[in-house]
Design a protein around this motif. Structure first.
Motif, PDB file in Angstrom:
ATOM      1  N   GLY A 196       0.807  -1.202   0.000  1.00 47.22           N
ATOM      2  CA  GLY A 196       0.000   0.000   0.000  1.00 47.22           C
ATOM      3  C   GLY A 196       0.843   1.255   0.000  1.00 47.22           C
ATOM      4  O   GLY A 196       2.019   1.233   0.342  1.00 47.22           O
ATOM      5  N   ASP A 242      -6.648   8.210  -2.830  1.00 47.44           N
ATOM      6  CA  ASP A 242      -6.718   7.015  -3.674  1.00 47.44           C
ATOM      7  C   ASP A 242      -5.378   6.808  -4.386  1.00 47.44           C
ATOM      8  O   ASP A 242      -5.164   7.323  -5.480  1.00 47.44           O
ATOM      9  CB  ASP A 242      -7.866   7.155  -4.677  1.00 47.44           C
ATOM     10  N   GLN A 263      -2.829   3.859  -5.879  1.00 45.38           N
ATOM     11  CA  GLN A 263      -2.914   2.477  -6.343  1.00 45.38           C
ATOM     12  C   GLN A 263      -1.544   2.005  -6.804  1.00 45.38           C
ATOM     13  O   GLN A 263      -0.749   2.789  -7.328  1.00 45.38           O
ATOM     14  CB  GLN A 263      -3.901   2.375  -7.506  1.00 45.38           C
ATOM     15  N   HIS A 289       0.297  -0.149  -9.523  1.00 45.11           N
ATOM     16  CA  HIS A 289      -0.002  -0.623 -10.877  1.00 45.11           C
ATOM     17  C   HIS A 289       1.180  -1.374 -11.457  1.00 45.11           C
ATOM     18  O   HIS A 289       2.331  -1.034 -11.189  1.00 45.11           O
ATOM     19  CB  HIS A 289      -0.307   0.553 -11.804  1.00 45.11           C
ATOM     20  N   GLN A 295      -4.211  -2.428 -11.959  1.00 44.08           N
ATOM     21  CA  GLN A 295      -4.002  -2.308 -10.525  1.00 44.08           C
ATOM     22  C   GLN A 295      -3.748  -3.696  -9.942  1.00 44.08           C
ATOM     23  O   GLN A 295      -4.375  -4.675 -10.339  1.00 44.08           O
ATOM     24  CB  GLN A 295      -5.228  -1.679  -9.857  1.00 44.08           C
ATOM     25  N   GLN A 331      -2.808  -5.735  -5.974  1.00 39.85           N
ATOM     26  CA  GLN A 331      -2.905  -5.561  -4.521  1.00 39.85           C
ATOM     27  C   GLN A 331      -1.548  -5.454  -3.854  1.00 39.85           C
ATOM     28  O   GLN A 331      -1.422  -4.852  -2.789  1.00 39.85           O
ATOM     29  CB  GLN A 331      -3.703  -6.716  -3.908  1.00 39.85           C
ATOM     30  N   VAL A 351       3.329   3.733  -9.055  1.00 38.79           N
ATOM     31  CA  VAL A 351       2.255   4.138  -8.139  1.00 38.79           C
ATOM     32  C   VAL A 351       1.412   5.175  -8.864  1.00 38.79           C
ATOM     33  O   VAL A 351       1.940   6.084  -9.502  1.00 38.79           O
ATOM     34  CB  VAL A 351       2.838   4.737  -6.838  1.00 38.79           C
TER      35      VAL A 351
END
Length: 163
Positions: free
Chosen positions: A75, A83, A85, A87, A96, A98, A117
């Protein structure tokens, strides 16, 4: 069994339980899991090309894992956007994910045309020369705060003189 034997067994079990519990807490205090040291991450070359508008921006950097324990980038947070993400680019398509692996004694390169990012919905549009703060979060390692330099839109770390 007599009363004395019962007390001796109870005391031995209590001592065994106490030693087991203290052994567990010392492992977590040192940050080790299965005897492995907690990964230590360092970041270099962090930058963000000046965004065209306040809708989105990318961030690029090299994350180095200087330990024998593999980890994952899970993260990213920043005051610039709610927001962020992670990628990756596969077959020329951005998607995207996790998490991204940061190999033991290795690097995760976040670069133009590859993994990066993404900031979605910026609170403002940073200008060249400003800095943007992000915090990288990992599965095992402690979070790392990074200041990204805002560079010209055409800046490329592989060829920093190209404008």
């Amino acid at each position: 069994m007599n009363r004395r034997t019962t007390r001796t067994i109870a005391a031995a079990l209590s001592l065994t339980a106490a030693l087991a519990i203290s052994g567990c807490s010392s492992d977590s205090d040192s940050g080790s899991k299965s005897g492995a040291a907690k990964p230590e991450m360092t970041v270099s070359g962090g930058y963000m090309p000046e965004p065209v508008n306040d809708k989105m921006a990318g961030a690029f950097m090299v994350i180095k894992n200087g330990s024998k324990t593999a980890d994952k980038l899970v993260g990213v947070t920043s005051p610039l956007s709610d927001d962020l993400q992670i990628h990756e680019t596969k077959d020329q398509k951005m998607q995207q994910v996790q998490a991204m692996d940061v190999p033991a004694n290795g690097e995760l390169n976040l670069e133009r045309g590859g993994s990066h990012v993404m900031f979605m919905g910026l609170r403002n549009t940073p200008k060249v020369g400003e800095k943007v703060t992000v915090e990288l979060r990992f599965e095992k390692a402690d979070p790392v705060k990074v200041e990204l330099d805002v560079k010209e839109r055409t800046y490329n770390a592989k060829n920093p003189t190209a404008h």
